[in-house]
Design a protein around this motif. Structure first.
Motif, PDB file in Angstrom:
ATOM      1  N   ASN A  40       0.719  -1.172  -0.044  1.00 19.70           N
ATOM      2  CA  ASN A  40       0.073  -0.022  -0.001  1.00 19.70           C
ATOM      3  C   ASN A  40       0.830   1.234   0.064  1.00 19.70           C
ATOM      4  N   ARG A  41       1.918   1.275  -0.914  1.00 27.43           N
ATOM      5  CA  ARG A  41       2.801   2.333  -0.948  1.00 27.43           C
ATOM      6  C   ARG A  41       2.818   3.044  -2.197  1.00 27.43           C
ATOM      7  N   LYS A 228      -1.168   1.130   9.449  1.00 26.35           N
ATOM      8  CA  LYS A 228       0.007   1.703   8.615  1.00 26.35           C
ATOM      9  C   LYS A 228       1.284   2.079   9.579  1.00 26.35           C
ATOM     10  N   GLU A 234      -0.511  11.666   7.013  1.00 25.53           N
ATOM     11  CA  GLU A 234      -1.417  10.991   6.280  1.00 25.53           C
ATOM     12  C   GLU A 234      -0.699  11.073   4.738  1.00 25.53           C
ATOM     13  N   SER A 235      -1.139  10.619   3.723  1.00 25.84           N
ATOM     14  CA  SER A 235      -0.617  10.384   2.543  1.00 25.84           C
ATOM     15  C   SER A 235      -0.961  12.029   1.817  1.00 25.84           C
ATOM     16  N   ASN A 252       5.737  12.495   4.710  1.00 28.25           N
ATOM     17  CA  ASN A 252       5.730  11.685   5.855  1.00 28.25           C
ATOM     18  C   ASN A 252       7.063  11.144   6.190  1.00 28.25           C
ATOM     19  N   SER A 257       4.183   6.270   0.657  1.00 26.08           N
ATOM     20  CA  SER A 257       2.945   6.461   1.116  1.00 26.08           C
ATOM     21  C   SER A 257       2.551   6.250   2.698  1.00 26.08           C
ATOM     22  N   SER A 258       2.029   7.196   3.430  1.00 24.61           N
ATOM     23  CA  SER A 258       1.918   6.904   4.777  1.00 24.61           C
ATOM     24  C   SER A 258       0.745   5.969   5.111  1.00 24.61           C
ATOM     25  N   ASP A 259       0.146   5.338   4.298  1.00 24.08           N
ATOM     26  CA  ASP A 259      -0.504   4.147   4.189  1.00 24.08           C
ATOM     27  C   ASP A 259       0.069   2.899   4.255  1.00 24.08           C
ATOM     28  N   ARG A 261       2.053  -0.598   4.829  1.00 26.01           N
ATOM     29  CA  ARG A 261       2.023  -1.452   6.004  1.00 26.01           C
ATOM     30  C   ARG A 261       2.987  -2.569   5.764  1.00 26.01           C
TER      31      ARG A 261
END
Length: 275
Positions: A40-41, A228, A234-235, A252, A257-259, A261
């Motif tokens: 998820n980046r 995350k 946040e993204s 970030n 991406s801040s999301d 994982r």
């Protein structure tokens, strides 16, 4: 999440036991290697700005799940409760490093007539105490093969971040390029990385008993994080230079991406002793 853990444990413990001679506990010491990355980046960008040369360029650092994987050792301990000959519950404690190791080699020509070369590396290393809880099911008459599924919790211990950059610019009409080097290594800042990680676990393995108590095993386990890793941001994209509105940075801690994982694939071998 606590209610879900409780429900899983209770549902397993009420399964009737059909082979009382196979019940009991065993302890297994595990060691091996772990291949980790982030999911998820979004693709990251490396912004190059040299005011004296009026060069503005954003390099898209493409992300690869396989090529950017980080390889680290993993060490841990499993406590397995045998419900019967075919079923067990396993609680583990592992020291595991998760993160990624990203490389980029890029060349381009600017509107000013210069030829540019960029080599870039970013390595993120987050150390965790990982505590998986899984239900294990043995198959076949000899009960050597097994599948397992469950959840894990991860307590963040520390982080290390390493960046290296080599930039070479050759201007039109010049014989020697302008070069710059950058190396950066520092510990992660506390509270930037999420302190508690958790997610799903799937695994498979092979177990062979040498005696009634002593055994060896090999296991493949995959984990997928549900939290995350960036605890603060946040993204969102932010402008870094008012005069160049097309140049942005991803706001970030990790530059992706801040999301993002955690995800990892571990291969371990172990020695077990049945109590």
């Amino acid at each position: 999440m606590k209610k879900l853990y409780t429900l899983i444990i209770l549902s397993i413990l009420i399964i009737p036991s059909f082979a009382q001679d196979s019940t009991g506990f065993s302890i297994s010491f595990q060691m091996g290697i772990s291949f980790s990355n982030f999911v998820n980046r979004d693709p990251a960008f490396r912004n190059l700005y040299k005011p004296q040369q009026y060069i503005v360029h954003s390099v898209n650092i493409g992300t690869s799940y396989i090529d950017d994987a980080q390889t680290e050792p993993i060490l841990g301990l499993d406590a397995e409760y045998h419900i019967n000959a075919q079923q067990s519950v396993v609680l583990g404690f592992y020291l595991e490093a998760k993160g990624y190791n990203q490389h980029l080699d890029s060349c381009w020509t600017t509107a000013f007539g210069s030829f540019n070369e960029l080599e870039f590396q970013r390595k993120i290393n987050n150390d965790y105490l990982v505590i998986p809880l899984v239900y294990r099911r043995y198959f076949l008459k000899n009960r050597k093969l097994f599948l397992e599924a469950g959840f894990y919790g991860g307590i963040w211990l520390k982080s290390f971040i390493f960046e290296a950059e080599y930039l070479s610019i050759l201007y039109e009409g010049e014989s020697q390029p302008w070069k710059s080097y950058m190396y950066c290594f520092h510990e992660g800042i506390e509270n930037h990385t999420t302190s508690f990680d958790y997610g799903l676990v799937l695994g498979a393995g092979y177990k062979y008993m040498l005696t009634n108590q002593l055994g060896i095993n090999a296991r493949l386990r995959y984990s997928y994080g549900l939290v995350k890793i960036d605890a603060l941001n946040e993204s969102t994209w932010e402008k870094i230079m008012p005069n160049f509105p097309s140049v942005y940075n991803l706001k970030n801690y990790y530059g992706i991406s801040s999301d993002a994982r955690n995800t990892s694939l571990s291969i371990t071998i172990g020695i077990s002793y049945k109590i």
